[in-house]
Design a protein around this motif. Structure first.
Motif, PDB file in Angstrom:
ATOM      1  N   GLY A  12       4.292   7.281   4.514  1.00 17.12           N
ATOM      2  CA  GLY A  12       4.193   8.374   3.557  1.00 17.12           C
ATOM      3  C   GLY A  12       5.134   9.498   3.951  1.00 17.12           C
ATOM      4  O   GLY A  12       5.944   9.351   4.862  1.00 17.12           O
ATOM      5  N   GLN A  13       4.990  10.636   3.297  1.00 11.01           N
ATOM      6  CA  GLN A  13       5.880  11.764   3.565  1.00 11.01           C
ATOM      7  C   GLN A  13       5.457  12.538   4.803  1.00 11.01           C
ATOM      8  O   GLN A  13       6.231  13.345   5.336  1.00 11.01           O
ATOM      9  CB  GLN A  13       5.935  12.713   2.355  1.00 11.01           C
ATOM     10  CG  GLN A  13       4.799  13.730   2.267  1.00 11.01           C
ATOM     11  CD  GLN A  13       3.465  13.117   1.888  1.00 11.01           C
ATOM     12  OE1 GLN A  13       3.374  11.958   1.519  1.00 11.01           O
ATOM     13  NE2 GLN A  13       2.403  13.918   1.992  1.00 11.01           N
ATOM     14  N   GLY A  14       4.259  12.290   5.279  1.00  4.33           N
ATOM     15  CA  GLY A  14       3.767  12.992   6.450  1.00  4.33           C
ATOM     16  C   GLY A  14       3.200  14.360   6.102  1.00  4.33           C
ATOM     17  O   GLY A  14       3.414  14.895   5.010  1.00  4.33           O
ATOM     18  N   THR A  15       2.474  14.937   7.039  1.00  5.70           N
ATOM     19  CA  THR A  15       1.919  16.272   6.870  1.00  5.70           C
ATOM     20  C   THR A  15       2.111  17.038   8.186  1.00  5.70           C
ATOM     21  O   THR A  15       1.830  16.519   9.264  1.00  5.70           O
ATOM     22  CB  THR A  15       0.445  16.226   6.440  1.00  5.70           C
ATOM     23  OG1 THR A  15      -0.025  17.546   6.170  1.00  5.70           O
ATOM     24  CG2 THR A  15      -0.453  15.582   7.482  1.00  5.70           C
TER      25      THR A  15
ATOM     26  N   VAL B 219       0.837  -1.187   0.000  1.00  8.83           N
ATOM     27  CA  VAL B 219       0.000   0.000   0.000  1.00  8.83           C
ATOM     28  C   VAL B 219       0.882   1.250   0.000  1.00  8.83           C
ATOM     29  O   VAL B 219       1.805   1.365   0.794  1.00  8.83           O
ATOM     30  CB  VAL B 219      -0.916  -0.002   1.243  1.00  8.83           C
ATOM     31  CG1 VAL B 219      -1.749   1.268   1.277  1.00  8.83           C
ATOM     32  CG2 VAL B 219      -1.823  -1.234   1.227  1.00  8.83           C
ATOM     33  N   GLN B 220       0.586   2.163  -0.908  1.00  7.89           N
ATOM     34  CA  GLN B 220       1.264   3.462  -0.942  1.00  7.89           C
ATOM     35  C   GLN B 220       0.370   4.489  -0.271  1.00  7.89           C
ATOM     36  O   GLN B 220      -0.845   4.502  -0.479  1.00  7.89           O
ATOM     37  CB  GLN B 220       1.551   3.874  -2.384  1.00  7.89           C
ATOM     38  CG  GLN B 220       2.372   2.859  -3.164  1.00  7.89           C
ATOM     39  CD  GLN B 220       3.748   2.643  -2.560  1.00  7.89           C
ATOM     40  OE1 GLN B 220       4.419   3.583  -2.157  1.00  7.89           O
ATOM     41  NE2 GLN B 220       4.167   1.377  -2.466  1.00  7.89           N
ATOM     42  N   LEU B 221       0.967   5.376   0.517  1.00  7.94           N
ATOM     43  CA  LEU B 221       0.201   6.292   1.344  1.00  7.94           C
ATOM     44  C   LEU B 221       0.626   7.727   1.099  1.00  7.94           C
ATOM     45  O   LEU B 221       1.828   8.022   1.049  1.00  7.94           O
ATOM     46  CB  LEU B 221       0.432   5.948   2.816  1.00  7.94           C
ATOM     47  CG  LEU B 221       0.113   4.505   3.217  1.00  7.94           C
ATOM     48  CD1 LEU B 221       0.650   4.184   4.595  1.00  7.94           C
ATOM     49  CD2 LEU B 221      -1.377   4.244   3.144  1.00  7.94           C
ATOM     50  N   VAL B 222      -0.354   8.628   0.972  1.00  6.88           N
ATOM     51  CA  VAL B 222      -0.087  10.053   0.789  1.00  6.88           C
ATOM     52  C   VAL B 222      -0.963  10.845   1.752  1.00  6.88           C
ATOM     53  O   VAL B 222      -2.197  10.826   1.634  1.00  6.88           O
ATOM     54  CB  VAL B 222      -0.363  10.505  -0.658  1.00  6.88           C
ATOM     55  CG1 VAL B 222      -0.109  11.993  -0.797  1.00  6.88           C
ATOM     56  CG2 VAL B 222       0.495   9.713  -1.639  1.00  6.88           C
ATOM     57  N   GLU B 223      -0.304  11.530   2.695  1.00 16.28           N
ATOM     58  CA  GLU B 223      -1.030  12.326   3.684  1.00 16.28           C
ATOM     59  C   GLU B 223      -1.201  13.759   3.207  1.00 16.28           C
ATOM     60  O   GLU B 223      -0.354  14.286   2.476  1.00 16.28           O
ATOM     61  CB  GLU B 223      -0.272  12.350   5.022  1.00 16.28           C
ATOM     62  CG  GLU B 223      -0.026  10.985   5.651  1.00 16.28           C
ATOM     63  CD  GLU B 223       1.326  10.408   5.283  1.00 16.28           C
ATOM     64  OE1 GLU B 223       1.833   9.535   6.022  1.00 16.28           O
ATOM     65  OE2 GLU B 223       1.907  10.829   4.255  1.00 16.28           O
ATOM     66  N   SER B 224      -2.285  14.394   3.646  1.00 19.38           N
ATOM     67  CA  SER B 224      -2.523  15.796   3.326  1.00 19.38           C
ATOM     68  C   SER B 224      -3.428  16.401   4.387  1.00 19.38           C
ATOM     69  O   SER B 224      -4.007  15.686   5.209  1.00 19.38           O
ATOM     70  CB  SER B 224      -3.158  15.939   1.934  1.00 19.38           C
ATOM     71  OG  SER B 224      -4.426  15.308   1.914  1.00 19.38           O
ATOM     72  N   GLY B 225      -3.549  17.738   4.351  1.00 18.51           N
ATOM     73  CA  GLY B 225      -4.482  18.413   5.241  1.00 18.51           C
ATOM     74  C   GLY B 225      -3.856  19.143   6.416  1.00 18.51           C
ATOM     75  O   GLY B 225      -4.570  19.798   7.176  1.00 18.51           O
ATOM     76  N   GLY B 226      -2.563  19.022   6.573  1.00 21.59           N
ATOM     77  CA  GLY B 226      -1.913  19.710   7.671  1.00 21.59           C
ATOM     78  C   GLY B 226      -1.864  21.216   7.447  1.00 21.59           C
ATOM     79  O   GLY B 226      -2.236  21.711   6.383  1.00 21.59           O
TER      80      GLY B 226
ATOM     81  N   ARG C  15      -8.547  18.639   9.493  1.00 21.22           N
ATOM     82  CA  ARG C  15      -8.903  17.287   9.063  1.00 21.22           C
ATOM     83  C   ARG C  15      -7.808  16.773   8.159  1.00 21.22           C
ATOM     84  O   ARG C  15      -7.572  17.332   7.079  1.00 21.22           O
ATOM     85  CB  ARG C  15     -10.232  17.279   8.316  1.00 21.22           C
ATOM     86  CG  ARG C  15     -10.754  15.885   8.010  1.00 21.22           C
ATOM     87  CD  ARG C  15     -11.861  15.940   6.986  1.00 21.22           C
ATOM     88  NE  ARG C  15     -12.637  14.719   6.937  1.00 21.22           N
ATOM     89  CZ  ARG C  15     -13.393  14.371   5.892  1.00 21.22           C
ATOM     90  NH1 ARG C  15     -13.460  15.155   4.837  1.00 21.22           N
ATOM     91  NH2 ARG C  15     -14.090  13.247   5.923  1.00 21.22           N
ATOM     92  N   LEU C  16      -7.149  15.734   8.595  1.00 22.02           N
ATOM     93  CA  LEU C  16      -6.104  15.110   7.798  1.00 22.02           C
ATOM     94  C   LEU C  16      -6.699  13.988   6.946  1.00 22.02           C
ATOM     95  O   LEU C  16      -7.632  13.319   7.369  1.00 22.02           O
ATOM     96  CB  LEU C  16      -5.012  14.537   8.693  1.00 22.02           C
ATOM     97  CG  LEU C  16      -4.374  15.495   9.703  1.00 22.02           C
ATOM     98  CD1 LEU C  16      -3.234  14.786  10.441  1.00 22.02           C
ATOM     99  CD2 LEU C  16      -3.882  16.753   9.031  1.00 22.02           C
ATOM    100  N   SER C  17      -6.121  13.815   5.771  1.00 23.25           N
ATOM    101  CA  SER C  17      -6.523  12.724   4.880  1.00 23.25           C
ATOM    102  C   SER C  17      -5.311  11.891   4.533  1.00 23.25           C
ATOM    103  O   SER C  17      -4.195  12.403   4.434  1.00 23.25           O
ATOM    104  CB  SER C  17      -7.147  13.280   3.597  1.00 23.25           C
ATOM    105  OG  SER C  17      -8.306  14.028   3.863  1.00 23.25           O
TER     106      SER C  17
END
Length: 122
Positions: A113-116, A2-9, A19-21
């Motif tokens: 992921g890269q984090g947010t 699974v590849q993960l991409v965080e966003s919303g920070g 709200r983080l996604s």
């Protein structure tokens, strides 16, 4: 895998909300429990919350219980972290993870992921 991409920070004042996604790729995403972790400067990465594959069961660390809500939309391959009543001590880079349960505990795979960045000003 699974590849993960965080966003919303972002930057928010104390008492505010974010709200983080976490967008996950991979057809097997729906079979994994998922978690949110955070790492503040100079500190170790710590678990914030995790959720089972169906979304019916959740866990929260004591520091965020009652303020944060983890959820998932398996149709969209996305995990969310709703953060309310934010405090300066919530400042950290937030990461999502896929993982598994072992002995009743959530264990993340070493696939981050890269984090947010979340910054809460006082």
């Amino acid at each position: 895998q699974v590849q993960l991409v965080e966003s919303g920070g972002g930057l928010v004042q104390a008492g505010g909300s974010l709200r983080l996604s976490c967008a996950a790729s991979g057809r097997t995403y729906v079979t994994y429990p998922m978690g949110w972790f955070r790492q503040a400067p100079g500190k170790e990465r710590e678990i914030v919350a995790h959720i089972n594959p169906s979304g019916a069961n959740t866990y929260y660390s004591d520091s965020v219980k009652g303020r944060f809500t983890i959820s998932r939309d398996n149709a969209k391959n996305t995990v969310y972290l709703q953060m309310n009543s934010l405090k300066p001590e919530d400042t950290a880079v937030y990461y999502c993870s896929s993982g598994y349960y072992s002995g009743g505990y959530y264990q993340p795979y070493n696939n981050w992921g890269q984090g947010t960045q979340v910054t809460v000003s006082s």
